[in-house]
Write a protein that holds these residues in place. Structure first.
Motif, PDB file in Angstrom:
ATOM      1  N   TRP A 132      43.235   9.672  48.455  1.00  0.00           N
ATOM      2  CA  TRP A 132      43.863  10.797  47.764  1.00  0.00           C
ATOM      3  C   TRP A 132      42.928  12.008  47.735  1.00  0.00           C
ATOM      4  O   TRP A 132      43.361  13.131  47.969  1.00  0.00           O
ATOM      5  CB  TRP A 132      44.241  10.370  46.349  1.00  0.00           C
ATOM      6  CG  TRP A 132      44.647  11.517  45.458  1.00  0.00           C
ATOM      7  CD1 TRP A 132      45.819  12.212  45.498  1.00  0.00           C
ATOM      8  CD2 TRP A 132      43.864  12.098  44.399  1.00  0.00           C
ATOM      9  NE1 TRP A 132      45.824  13.190  44.532  1.00  0.00           N
ATOM     10  CE2 TRP A 132      44.644  13.155  43.836  1.00  0.00           C
ATOM     11  CE3 TRP A 132      42.602  11.830  43.859  1.00  0.00           C
ATOM     12  CZ2 TRP A 132      44.180  13.924  42.770  1.00  0.00           C
ATOM     13  CZ3 TRP A 132      42.152  12.607  42.808  1.00  0.00           C
ATOM     14  CH2 TRP A 132      42.947  13.638  42.270  1.00  0.00           C
ATOM     15  N   GLN A 137      52.453  10.551  51.630  1.00  0.00           N
ATOM     16  CA  GLN A 137      51.477  11.460  52.233  1.00  0.00           C
ATOM     17  C   GLN A 137      52.152  12.504  53.118  1.00  0.00           C
ATOM     18  O   GLN A 137      51.812  13.684  53.075  1.00  0.00           O
ATOM     19  CB  GLN A 137      50.483  10.656  53.064  1.00  0.00           C
ATOM     20  CG  GLN A 137      49.498  11.512  53.850  1.00  0.00           C
ATOM     21  CD  GLN A 137      48.847  10.738  54.982  1.00  0.00           C
ATOM     22  OE1 GLN A 137      49.195   9.592  55.238  1.00  0.00           O
ATOM     23  NE2 GLN A 137      47.912  11.364  55.661  1.00  0.00           N
ATOM     24  N   ARG A 148      42.525  13.191  51.381  1.00  0.00           N
ATOM     25  CA  ARG A 148      43.807  13.412  52.055  1.00  0.00           C
ATOM     26  C   ARG A 148      43.867  12.660  53.374  1.00  0.00           C
ATOM     27  O   ARG A 148      44.240  13.201  54.425  1.00  0.00           O
ATOM     28  CB  ARG A 148      44.056  14.908  52.274  1.00  0.00           C
ATOM     29  CG  ARG A 148      44.192  15.686  50.973  1.00  0.00           C
ATOM     30  CD  ARG A 148      44.616  17.116  51.203  1.00  0.00           C
ATOM     31  NE  ARG A 148      44.800  17.809  49.938  1.00  0.00           N
ATOM     32  CZ  ARG A 148      45.250  19.055  49.824  1.00  0.00           C
ATOM     33  NH1 ARG A 148      45.568  19.742  50.907  1.00  0.00           N
ATOM     34  NH2 ARG A 148      45.395  19.611  48.626  1.00  0.00           N
ATOM     35  N   TRP A 181      42.133   5.804  45.867  1.00  0.00           N
ATOM     36  CA  TRP A 181      41.638   7.023  45.230  1.00  0.00           C
ATOM     37  C   TRP A 181      40.893   7.907  46.231  1.00  0.00           C
ATOM     38  O   TRP A 181      41.082   9.121  46.265  1.00  0.00           O
ATOM     39  CB  TRP A 181      40.711   6.666  44.066  1.00  0.00           C
ATOM     40  CG  TRP A 181      40.130   7.877  43.390  1.00  0.00           C
ATOM     41  CD1 TRP A 181      40.703   8.645  42.410  1.00  0.00           C
ATOM     42  CD2 TRP A 181      38.857   8.486  43.666  1.00  0.00           C
ATOM     43  NE1 TRP A 181      39.875   9.683  42.058  1.00  0.00           N
ATOM     44  CE2 TRP A 181      38.730   9.623  42.810  1.00  0.00           C
ATOM     45  CE3 TRP A 181      37.817   8.192  44.541  1.00  0.00           C
ATOM     46  CZ2 TRP A 181      37.612  10.432  42.816  1.00  0.00           C
ATOM     47  CZ3 TRP A 181      36.705   9.015  44.552  1.00  0.00           C
ATOM     48  CH2 TRP A 181      36.605  10.108  43.695  1.00  0.00           C
TER      49      TRP A 181
END
Length: 607
Positions: A30, A146, A33, A27
């Motif tokens: 995310w 990604q 990034r 998390w």
């Protein structure tokens, strides 16, 4: 009463900590990034050898290796489920070459690096070199998610990682059997016979299990609510049975089983795959935390300059050279060859299998085999960090990303859709309009907008459209039911927060109304498809406005009091689609897309 390990942490608490760290790392990655694998690796090292809070070997004991083995089997099976043969398309030649030519050459190159650079004996080098063929789907999948690579290089890396996982494990088994022959009185013929029987048995069991499962699901012999439990139990049984015949052949069996199911066109396949993907996220997180935390300071202390030289030799020579040779004279462009050659992260399977064979080789009298586990960890850590931070920049430099900016996929070729697409195009955002009616796409083609003719839910769309190029989707056809169907079906892939649709027409009877829980989020004003297109027919238009220090959001609102904001693009490149109750961000450099009445001079010119 739970038994506590020497660290004082209850096994149940340790299990919960692994889950929290794994999912929490994903998390956080995310949100920031960052490469998720790098954060998971760091978290495991901190709570393990760093702080000594988590010691998996002590807290889970003899159950640690079986837990990791089952997790790897499930991860590989889920990887097999993604290998639909039709998705190979123009990457088929490259994948075949990477497996048939690249894997043996990679084995030879890796074994040479281990012997001449790391200083291991030929016995240990041959076994460990076989394992190093594995690039690791546990690492590749998050990196591809990604980096958002274009379709062919992404397919090459994904297929190579999943197919070579069992191939690498079996190569290690073959080398290990040869070492056993040399170290014991076992005959060469017996070793070859054992290996052949194990591989054939694993392949046959995997095919039979996949065929039986498909037959049972199609024939209605398993109720819908029991399909996932039956799948899991069968998967565990296949892995356990085949692995008992020949160690590590279970990986081949579950991969073959997943490959068969993926190409059987099961009606419930989408639901099965989504559940497996969610399970895999949990397992990848947990296994990485466990493996990192299980390293000791003493083991890490054995890594010296030879380990560093070995990692560099693998990254710069042993990985690129076999890949470039394998893809030579193929239909793969030199940029794609370079990207694949310089991308070889190792993952869970390498560390797990290397540790297992290292212990067995030591038992056979190969003393330097105790260096295999730390070298494997060093290679995994180095390649995970290296490729985690360099894959996206490298792909962008080579022009192999699906999109450098957030793209938008618009369903429906109406005037509203074309106007919005033109606004996004002005902002240099990738945009595509899809419609199953060819005539509806005429205006989009005339405006120079990229189009797709066909049903967005069709198999053709799945293989021809590069979904990685698009971050958001807008369903805006004149059919509310179709918009809702597509938004609901696409949501798990794009993320529910990234799927939008125009407001549905209000039904007078609840009997005909669609459930409010289905569909996407609202976009623009609180208007239906027909109301929004009517505004454009009356002279409204889409306009892009950039905010600055001299022209703020308040100035924009004062100048355009009737404007309906539809989207904004922040100065950092973040695209937001705005609903009826959302307002654009008031930041210098923000670009606002809005529907506004046409300028007076333009209306006069049209009169």
């Amino acid at each position: 009463m739970a038994v506590q390990g020497t660290t004082g942490l209850d096994p149940v608490l340790a299990f919960a900590l692994v889950g929290a760290l794994g999912v929490g790392s994903q998390w956080l990655a995310w949100r920031l990034r960052l490469p998720a694998i790098v954060l998971m690796l760091a978290a495991g090292l901190i709570v393990g050898p760093g702080l000594g809070v988590l010691d998996p070997g002590d807290q889970f004991g003899a159950m640690l290796q079986p837990m990791i083995a089952i997790a790897v089997a499930i991860i590989l099976f889920e990887g097999g489920l993604t290998l639909n043969l039709r998705s190979l398309s123009d990457a088929a030649v490259g994948v075949r070459r990477l497996v048939v030519i690249g894997a043996p050459l990679g084995w030879l190159a890796s074994a040479s690096a281990l012997h001449f650079v790391a200083g291991l004996s030929w016995e240990a080098s041959a076994v460990f070199g076989g394992i190093m063929i594995v690039t690791g789907p546990t690492v590749i999948a998050p990196l591809l998610r990604q980096a958002k690579l274009s379709k062919r290089p992404a397919a090459l890396l994904q297929w190579e990682a999943i197919v070579n996982d069992p191939v690498g494990a079996l190569a290690a088994v073959l080398a290990f059997e040869v070492v056993v022959v040399l170290q014991t009185a076992t005959g060469v013929g017996h070793a070859i016979q054992t290996l052949a029987i194990g591989i054939l048995f694993a392949g046959a069991v995997g095919l039979a299990a996949g065929w039986a499962l498909v037959k049972a699901f199609r024939g209605g012999y398993v109720p819908e609510y029991m399909k996932v439990p039956v799948l899991f139990v069968l998967l565990l049984a296949v892995f356990a049975i085949t692995d008992s015949v020949l160690h590590e052949s279970g990986l081949l069996a579950v991969t073959v089983m997943g490959l068969w199911i993926a190409n059987a066109e099961l009606p419930s396949f989408t639901e099965l795959r989504r559940f497996k993907e969610q399970a895999t996220v949990l397992l990848v997180s947990g296994v990485f935390i466990l493996l990192a935390a299980n390293m000791s300071m003493a083991t890490l202390g054995t890594l010296d300059w030879r380990a560093l030289a070995f990692v560099m030799a693998v990254v710069l020579v042993a990985r690129p050279l076999p890949v470039l040779i394998a893809l030579w004279f193929s239909n793969i462009s030199w940029k794609e060859r370079a990207l694949v050659a310089m991308t070889g992260p190792r993952g869970v399977v390498l560390v797990a299998v290397a540790g297992l064979f290292g212990e067995r080789l030591v038992e056979l009298g190969i003393e330097d085999a105790d260096r295999i586990a730390p070298l494997a960890f060093a290679l995994v850590a180095a390649t995970v960090v290296l490729h985690g931070f360099t894959l996206t920049p490298l792909a962008r430099a080579l022009g192999l990303t699906a999109a450098t900016k957030p793209g938008v996929l618009i369903l429906g070729g109406s005037r509203w859709s074309v106007g919005l697409a033109e606004a996004f195009k002005k902002m240099e955002l990738p945009v595509l309009i899809a419609d199953p009616n060819h005539a509806h796409l005429r205006a989009a083609r005339e405006a120079g907008i990229e189009t797709f003719f066909g049903d967005i839910l069709s198999e053709v769309a799945e293989h021809r459209l590069d979904a990685a190029a698009f971050e958001k989707m807008i369903c805006a056809t004149d059919n509310d039911a179709y918009n809702t169907l597509v938004a609901t079906d696409i949501a798990p892939e794009f993320g529910r927060e990234n799927v939008y649709q125009v407001k549905r027409v209000r039904q007078t009877s609840s009997r005909h109304a669609l459930p409010a829980t289905l569909g996407g989020r609202k976009i623009g004003g609180d208007e239906t498809y027909f109301e929004a297109n009517a505004r454009l027919a009356e002279g409204w238009e889409f306009r892009v406005t950039r905010l600055s220090e001299e022209f703020t959001l308040d100035d924009w609102r004062t100048q355009h009091p009737e404007a309906i904001p539809v989207a904004d693009l922040g100065p950092n490149g973040t695209l937001r689609l705005l609903g009826p109750d959302e307002t654009p961000k008031d930041a210098t450099g923000t670009q606002i897309v809005s529907m506004t009445p046409a300028r007076k001079e333009r209306l006069e010119g049209q009169a």
